[in-house]
Design a protein around this motif. Sequence first.
Motif, mmCIF file in Angstrom:
data_model
loop_
_atom_site.group_PDB
_atom_site.id
_atom_site.type_symbol
_atom_site.label_atom_id
_atom_site.label_comp_id
_atom_site.label_asym_id
_atom_site.label_seq_id
_atom_site.Cartn_x
_atom_site.Cartn_y
_atom_site.Cartn_z
ATOM 1 N N GLU A 1 52.013 28.449 51.654
ATOM 2 C CA GLU A 1 50.687 28.575 52.259
ATOM 3 C C GLU A 1 50.091 29.957 52.008
ATOM 4 O OE1 GLU A 1 48.807 26.172 53.639
ATOM 5 O OE2 GLU A 1 50.415 24.866 52.954
ATOM 6 N N GLU A 2 50.926 30.978 52.017
ATOM 7 C CA GLU A 2 50.435 32.345 51.762
ATOM 8 C C GLU A 2 49.915 32.475 50.337
ATOM 9 O OE1 GLU A 2 52.397 36.700 51.377
ATOM 10 O OE2 GLU A 2 52.901 35.593 53.205
ATOM 11 N N GLN A 3 50.657 31.920 49.383
ATOM 12 C CA GLN A 3 50.224 31.975 47.987
ATOM 13 C C GLN A 3 48.931 31.186 47.791
ATOM 14 O OE1 GLN A 3 53.915 30.460 46.391
ATOM 15 N NE2 GLN A 3 54.380 32.437 45.415
ATOM 16 N N LYS A 4 48.854 30.013 48.425
ATOM 17 C CA LYS A 4 47.625 29.217 48.323
ATOM 18 C C LYS A 4 46.438 29.982 48.897
ATOM 19 C CE LYS A 4 49.429 24.514 48.427
ATOM 20 N NZ LYS A 4 49.466 23.253 49.185
ATOM 21 N N ALA A 5 46.651 30.645 50.030
ATOM 22 C CA ALA A 5 45.573 31.409 50.649
ATOM 23 C C ALA A 5 45.100 32.521 49.720
ATOM 24 C CB ALA A 5 46.027 31.979 51.986
ATOM 25 N N ASP A 6 46.026 33.194 49.044
ATOM 26 C CA ASP A 6 45.653 34.250 48.094
ATOM 27 C C ASP A 6 44.816 33.687 46.950
ATOM 28 O OD1 ASP A 6 46.960 36.214 49.529
ATOM 29 O OD2 ASP A 6 48.778 36.148 48.291
ATOM 30 N N VAL A 7 45.260 32.573 46.398
ATOM 31 C CA VAL A 7 44.555 31.974 45.264
ATOM 32 C C VAL A 7 43.179 31.480 45.694
ATOM 33 C CG1 VAL A 7 44.583 30.093 43.582
ATOM 34 C CG2 VAL A 7 46.676 31.365 44.056
ATOM 35 N N VAL A 8 43.102 30.819 46.844
ATOM 36 C CA VAL A 8 41.815 30.310 47.328
ATOM 37 C C VAL A 8 40.858 31.474 47.593
ATOM 38 C CG1 VAL A 8 40.669 29.145 49.254
ATOM 39 C CG2 VAL A 8 42.713 28.148 48.231
ATOM 40 N N GLY A 9 41.365 32.564 48.145
ATOM 41 C CA GLY A 9 40.527 33.735 48.374
ATOM 42 C C GLY A 9 39.945 34.282 47.085
ATOM 43 N N GLN A 10 40.759 34.341 46.045
ATOM 44 C CA GLN A 10 40.273 34.818 44.750
ATOM 45 C C GLN A 10 39.282 33.838 44.142
ATOM 46 O OE1 GLN A 10 40.846 37.852 43.801
ATOM 47 N NE2 GLN A 10 42.107 38.080 45.617
ATOM 48 N N LEU A 11 39.555 32.551 44.315
ATOM 49 C CA LEU A 11 38.641 31.539 43.799
ATOM 50 C C LEU A 11 37.278 31.650 44.475
ATOM 51 C CD1 LEU A 11 38.297 29.136 41.898
ATOM 52 C CD2 LEU A 11 39.169 27.672 43.724
ATOM 53 N N VAL A 12 37.270 31.887 45.775
ATOM 54 C CA VAL A 12 36.017 32.050 46.505
ATOM 55 C C VAL A 12 35.260 33.270 45.993
ATOM 56 C CG1 VAL A 12 35.058 32.634 48.775
ATOM 57 C CG2 VAL A 12 36.753 30.815 48.562
ATOM 58 N N GLN A 13 35.969 34.355 45.693
ATOM 59 C CA GLN A 13 35.302 35.545 45.154
ATOM 60 C C GLN A 13 34.666 35.260 43.806
ATOM 61 O OE1 GLN A 13 38.023 38.825 45.055
ATOM 62 N NE2 GLN A 13 37.903 39.175 47.253
ATOM 63 N N VAL A 14 35.366 34.516 42.968
ATOM 64 C CA VAL A 14 34.826 34.177 41.647
ATOM 65 C C VAL A 14 33.600 33.277 41.791
ATOM 66 C CG1 VAL A 14 35.316 32.928 39.507
ATOM 67 C CG2 VAL A 14 37.012 34.503 40.441
ATOM 68 N N ILE A 15 33.668 32.300 42.703
ATOM 69 C CA ILE A 15 32.532 31.410 42.928
ATOM 70 C C ILE A 15 31.341 32.197 43.448
ATOM 71 C CG2 ILE A 15 31.684 29.502 44.348
ATOM 72 C CD1 ILE A 15 34.540 28.347 44.198
ATOM 73 N N ALA A 16 31.586 33.101 44.397
ATOM 74 C CA ALA A 16 30.500 33.892 44.979
ATOM 75 C C ALA A 16 29.876 34.828 43.958
ATOM 76 C CB ALA A 16 31.013 34.688 46.175
ATOM 77 N N ALA A 17 30.662 35.304 42.985
ATOM 78 C CA ALA A 17 30.133 36.213 41.972
ATOM 79 C C ALA A 17 29.148 35.498 41.052
ATOM 80 C CB ALA A 17 31.272 36.812 41.152
ATOM 81 N N GLY A 18 29.325 34.189 40.907
ATOM 82 C CA GLY A 18 28.400 33.422 40.086
ATOM 83 C C GLY A 18 28.846 33.339 38.641
ATOM 84 N N PRO A 19 28.205 32.469 37.890
ATOM 85 C CA PRO A 19 28.573 32.281 36.491
ATOM 86 C C PRO A 19 28.250 33.509 35.652
ATOM 87 C CG PRO A 19 26.582 31.065 37.004
ATOM 88 C CD PRO A 19 27.086 31.634 38.296
ATOM 89 N N GLY A 20 29.111 33.763 34.696
ATOM 90 C CA GLY A 20 28.879 34.881 33.784
ATOM 91 C C GLY A 20 29.353 36.217 34.300
#
Length: 84
Positions: free
Chosen positions: A43-62
């Motif tokens: 669960e800790e590893q999943k939380a880390d990955v999901v957090g990074q994924l959210v940052q990438v999504i929030a940053a937007g394409p490109g």
Amino acid sequence: MSKTFVKSQETAAEHLKAYFDQPLEFSRYLAAERLLADLGLSEEQKADVVGQLVQVIAAGPGASPPSEAVGVAQQLRQLINDQQ
């Protein structure tokens, strides 16, 4: 007057491209979510990955991914290789 028209046309083309690229971006996020579910991470590893994924999504394409996201991607590759 032609300069204004060209600028307006370029802006409209950029918006149209973003409109049609959005489903592709969303499908990538869904694919990442599915892969994440199949990896068997803690669960800790999943939380880390999901957090990074959210940052990438929030940053937007490109946008370039945050440095932590690159580190998580490398860790995921290592976990996948270890499971094979």
